[in-house]
Design a protein around this motif. Structure first.
Motif, short mmCIF file in Angstrom:
data_model
loop_
_atom_site.label_atom_id
_atom_site.label_comp_id
_atom_site.label_asym_id
_atom_site.label_seq_id
_atom_site.Cartn_x
_atom_site.Cartn_y
_atom_site.Cartn_z
N PRO A 33 -17.53 26.10 28.98
CA PRO A 33 -18.47 25.00 29.27
C PRO A 33 -18.28 23.79 28.40
O PRO A 33 -18.70 22.71 28.75
CB PRO A 33 -19.82 25.66 29.02
N TRP A 34 -17.61 23.97 27.27
CA TRP A 34 -17.48 22.80 26.37
C TRP A 34 -16.12 22.12 26.49
O TRP A 34 -15.80 21.23 25.72
CB TRP A 34 -17.68 23.24 24.91
N ARG A 45 -18.86 14.06 30.91
CA ARG A 45 -20.05 14.76 30.36
C ARG A 45 -19.81 16.26 30.33
O ARG A 45 -18.94 16.79 30.99
CB ARG A 45 -21.28 14.46 31.20
N ALA A 46 -20.66 16.94 29.57
CA ALA A 46 -20.55 18.41 29.49
C ALA A 46 -20.81 19.03 30.84
O ALA A 46 -21.57 18.51 31.67
CB ALA A 46 -21.52 18.93 28.43
N LEU A 120 -32.66 30.05 28.10
CA LEU A 120 -32.13 30.36 26.77
C LEU A 120 -31.25 29.20 26.30
O LEU A 120 -30.80 28.37 27.09
CB LEU A 120 -31.33 31.66 26.79
N ARG A 121 -30.95 29.19 24.99
CA ARG A 121 -30.03 28.21 24.39
C ARG A 121 -28.86 28.98 23.74
O ARG A 121 -29.10 29.93 22.97
CB ARG A 121 -30.74 27.39 23.33
N ALA A 122 -27.62 28.59 24.05
CA ALA A 122 -26.41 29.26 23.51
C ALA A 122 -25.79 28.37 22.43
O ALA A 122 -25.69 27.14 22.60
CB ALA A 122 -25.41 29.54 24.62
N LEU A 132 -19.59 24.19 16.36
CA LEU A 132 -18.36 23.74 16.97
C LEU A 132 -18.63 22.91 18.23
O LEU A 132 -17.85 22.02 18.56
CB LEU A 132 -17.50 24.95 17.31
N GLU A 133 -19.72 23.27 18.91
CA GLU A 133 -20.04 22.58 20.15
C GLU A 133 -21.54 22.25 20.14
O GLU A 133 -22.32 22.79 19.35
CB GLU A 133 -19.72 23.48 21.36
N ASP A 134 -21.94 21.38 21.07
CA ASP A 134 -23.38 21.14 21.27
C ASP A 134 -24.00 22.37 21.94
O ASP A 134 -23.34 23.05 22.74
CB ASP A 134 -23.59 19.91 22.14
#
Length: 813
Positions: A33-34, A45-46, A120-122, A132-134
């Motif tokens: 995803p990133w 965009r992501a 949820l938030r990963a 490392l990522e947003d």
């Protein structure tokens, strides 16, 4: 724990991969995803991750849902984590993630009815703990399963509908719910009727649950309540089911007319009685009892022209009760045939069939009884002139017997005659007076006299009728008017001075035999009309004035008065008028002859009587005064002969004390007050009851004093003789007085005890009160002593040495 966490964060990979999964998959796919797609001009965009679906009630646990990866670091150098509801928030422990591989697992069974989705938030961190990522959002959607049955909102639904309702009439509505997802077939509900009575009269809409009538024929008298069994099912009618009941009540309408149970009724009634019930009329009605559709209303159509009968409805039985409101007469009618109809209070429905038995015949037979006599005119009113002599006919108060088929004789008597004024003939009812009725009787009310007469037959048992006789006592003009004395009795000698003399009249007769009164100067004396004028003021007063100047003094006039009765009564009365000389304002001047003359309306004879009465009264007063004077002079002749002794005599009278009303043996002290009246009886002296009878000694006679100056010696000798006599107690002893009680605030008056309290009292102040009290001061002292010296035993001892001391200390008047 902190060092281990730092070590894990230091192994954070450089890039992440996301893999999506559904139940049944063997291995999750991997996504990044990133990852950024390189571009020469701009940065993309992501990637937006679509929701991950998972079925509720999944039992193979733990179940892998998805795997996330980061491509920023090589494998083994990235640490993965998730946060949110189901992880570190309630409900905790539902989801978990492998921190090195990024795989997300389902650890517990899900219930969509409790939570339908999770957000949820990963996170991806390097081994040093730096991101490392947003952070990326991870949404997990719970897929619904048909795990909930539908449920009715009520166990029983109720509805009401009129009987005979048309098809399609709304009755009620059934409602149900399902906890499953309403967007799926799991909550798609369908309604149906499982059971109802035959034939099928109701239907239900499968989508809305509304219950309606299907066909006509609802009859409350056949079936009043219907009970239906309802069903609801999900999955559009093929899934889970639930049941409930529907209770439908039919409301009554007036579709049944009341009917008589018989077409003819027979009853008996007694004559001369009212307000009684004769019988009952039975009816039937199939409508709801107690409702207006059931309550019967009866009407007499024929056979009762005089309204002697009435029919009311019994609210409990709905029967018609026939009663008599006016007394029946056997001699007038022996039998009645009534035609009666019945209907409900509510109007009958047009579609309902008419009753065949809505009318009936009622036959009433009248029984003959002995009835009371009846006065032909009751109350009977008549009139009679006042003062009617005894034997005057008042009226004939007769009655009749209604029992024409029975030979009976009537008799009459009085029941109420408070003045005993009337006399009743027992055979004919003829009423006449037996004495003259007083016009001031308290039983005359507004000029009416009331009596009660009884009429009785000779049957067994006898019956009695009561009649009221009211006699109006007519007023008769038997009194002539009387002239009333005027308020002012003087007239001015000049015709135009003063208000004149206002004359009034009264009459004992009542209207119309009284006012208006008429005033006239006596026609027998023509000169009165030449000198005086008489003008009418109102119905009861007239004004008298002189026609020209008349001389001052008393003038005797004569007036003729008559009333307005038929025939009128008249009276001629004298009138004395005093004429005086008046001032300009019409007031008599002082000294005028009018002030010395008699008053108006008072005759010379009356003046003579008044003067004679005054002289007689003065003579009586004079005689009473002379008699009182003579009695006072005779009482004044006491111990002293001079007028100055009157005061002392009064003191002696009022200072006397005795032994009370019961003491009849005390010494007669009047002998001391009137020494000239002393007389010695012949024979032995009287004995006292309280003295020893064995110690009696004859006492020498004492010479009476010849002058007032010897009174002191006389009293002193008398007291000394009494003290020395052992057969009687002394005058001032306390033994001659009876017991009179205790607690008196006043001291004793006995001379025996008086020396203890006032021995040194000085009585010389009496000399300062005048000549009359000087004599009293001398009595308390001794003649010849200096002023202020009291006369006591010491003084007498000094004057008469060698004398025996007396038993008293001081003589008091």
């Amino acid at each position: 724990m902190d060092a281990a966490l730092l070590l894990v964060l230091g192994l954070l990979a450089q890039s992440l991969c996301l893999s999506l999964g559904v139940p049944g998959w063997k291995s999750p796919s991997t996504l990044y995803p990133w990852r950024r797609v390189p571009a020469q001009s701009r940065v993309r965009r992501a990637w937006v991750i679509p929701p991950i679906s998972v079925s509720e009630n999944h039992k193979r646990l733990p179940y892998p849902l998805v795997q996330i990866k980061s491509d920023k670091q090589q494998l083994g150098s990235v640490i993965y984590s998730i946060q949110g509801p189901g992880v570190d928030e309630e409900p905790r422990g539902v989801f978990s993630i492998d921190k090195f591989t990024g795989k997300v697992f389902l650890n517990a069974m899900l219930d969509r009815e409790k939570t339908d989705r999770f957000r949820l938030r990963a996170f991806a961190l390097d081994l040093g703990g730096s991101p490392l990522e947003d952070p990326t959002d991870l949404e997990i959607v719970v897929v619904d399963q048909n795990d909930n049955r539908p449920a009715f909102l009520q166990e029983a639904f109720t509805g009401r509908v009129l009987e005979g309702a048309a098809p399609g009439t709304y009755v009620t509505r059934a409602e149900a719910t399902d906890a499953d997802d309403p967007e799926t077939d799991n909550a798609a509900l369908r309604f149906s009727i499982l059971h109802q009575a035959s034939p099928e009269l109701f239907s239900i809409d499968e989508l809305t649950g509304q219950i309606r009538t299907v066909q006509a024929g609802l009859d409350r008298e056949v079936v009043a309540v219907y009970n239906l069994t309802l069903q609801v099912a999900d999955m559009s009618g093929d899934g889970l089911t639930a049941t409930a009941s529907a209770i439908i009540t039919l409301d009554d309408i007036n579709d049944n007319a009341p009917e008589f149970t018989r077409d003819e009724f027979f009853m008996e009634a007694t004559e001369a009685i009212s307000g009684v019930d004769v019988g009952r009329l039975e009816v039937e009605d199939r409508d709801l009892p107690g409702s207006p559709n059931w309550v019967a209303r009866f009407t007499i159509l024929e056979g009762d022209p005089d309204g002697q009968f009435s029919i009311r409805t019994d609210p409990k039985t709905n029967e018609g009760v026939l009663s008599i409101v006016k007394a029946l007469d056997y001699e007038s009618c022996e039998r009645y045939e009534l035609k009666v109809s019945v209907e409900n209070e509510a109007p009958l429905q047009a579609a309902a069939p008419r009753a065949e038995w809505g009318q009936a015949r009622v036959r009433v037979h009248v029984q003959d009884t002995n009835e009371a006599p009846v006065f032909q005119e009751n109350p009977l009113r008549t009139s009679l002139a006042e003062g009617a002599p005894p034997g005057t006919l008042v009226a004939t108060f007769s009655a009749r017997d209604p029992d024409t088929e029975q030979l009976q004789r009537l008799s009459y008597s009085k029941d109420y005659d408070p003045e005993d004024w009337l006399q009743v003939d027992p055979a004919t009812g003829r009423i006449q007076t037996q004495r003259v009725l007083s016009p001031v009787s308290p039983f005359l009310k507004g000029g009416w006299y009331r009596a009660i007469v009884l009429a009785q037959d000779d049957a067994s048992p006898p019956r009695t009728a009561t009649g009221t006789l009211s006699v109006e006592i007519l007023e008769v003009n038997d009194h002539a008017p009387v002239l009333a004395l005027p308020l002012l009795d003087r007239l001015c000698s000049e015709p135009h001075q003063g208000p004149g003399l206002l004359l009034g009249a009264t009459d004992e007769d009542l209207p119309p035999h009284g006012a208006p009164f008429h005033f006239q100067l006596s026609p027998r004396l023509p000169e009165l009309s030449r000198n005086w004028s008489l003008s009418q003021v109102n119905v009861s007063h007239a004004r008298l004035r002189p026609r020209h100047q008349v001389p001052e003094g008393l003038h005797r006039l004569s007036l003729l008065l008559w009333d307005s009765g038929q025939p009128p009564q008249q009276r001629e009365q004298p009138l004395n008028v005093t004429v005086c000389r008046c001032s300009q304002d019409g007031v008599c001047l002082p000294g005028s002859a009018a002030l010395l003359a008699g008053g108006a309306g008072v005759s010379l004879g009356a003046l003579v009587i008044v003067l004679a009465s005054v002289l007689l009264l003065l003579l009586l007063v004079l005689l009473v005064a002379l008699r009182a004077r003579f009695q006072q002079q005779s009482r004044g002749k006491g111990l002293l002969g001079s007028p100055q002794d009157d005061l002392r005599d009064n003191v002696l009278n009022y200072d006397e004390q005795g032994g009370g009303e019961e003491d009849q043996d005390a010494y007669d002290i009047s002998q001391l007050r009137h020494p000239t009246a002393l007389s010695l009886p012949l024979g032995p002296p009287p004995l006292r009851r309280d003295a020893p009878q064995g110690r009696l000694h004859p006492q020498p006679l004492r010479a009476l004093p010849t002058s007032p100056l010897d009174i002191a010696d006389f009293i002193s000798d008398g007291l000394e003789a009494a003290d020395s006599d052992p057969s009687v107690p002394p005058y001032d002893t306390a033994l001659i007085y009876d017991y009179e009680g205790e607690g008196s605030l006043a001291g004793t008056l006995s001379s025996i005890l008086s020396s203890q309290g006032d021995e040194d009292q000085d009585y010389d102040y009496l000399r300062d009160w005048g000549p009359r009290f000087a004599r009293l001061a001398d009595m308390y002292g001794y003649p010849g002593l200096e002023p202020g010296t009291r006369w006591d035993h010491r003084a007498r001892e000094s004057l008469s040495p060698g004398a025996a001391p007396p038993r008293h200390r001081r003589w008091t008047a």
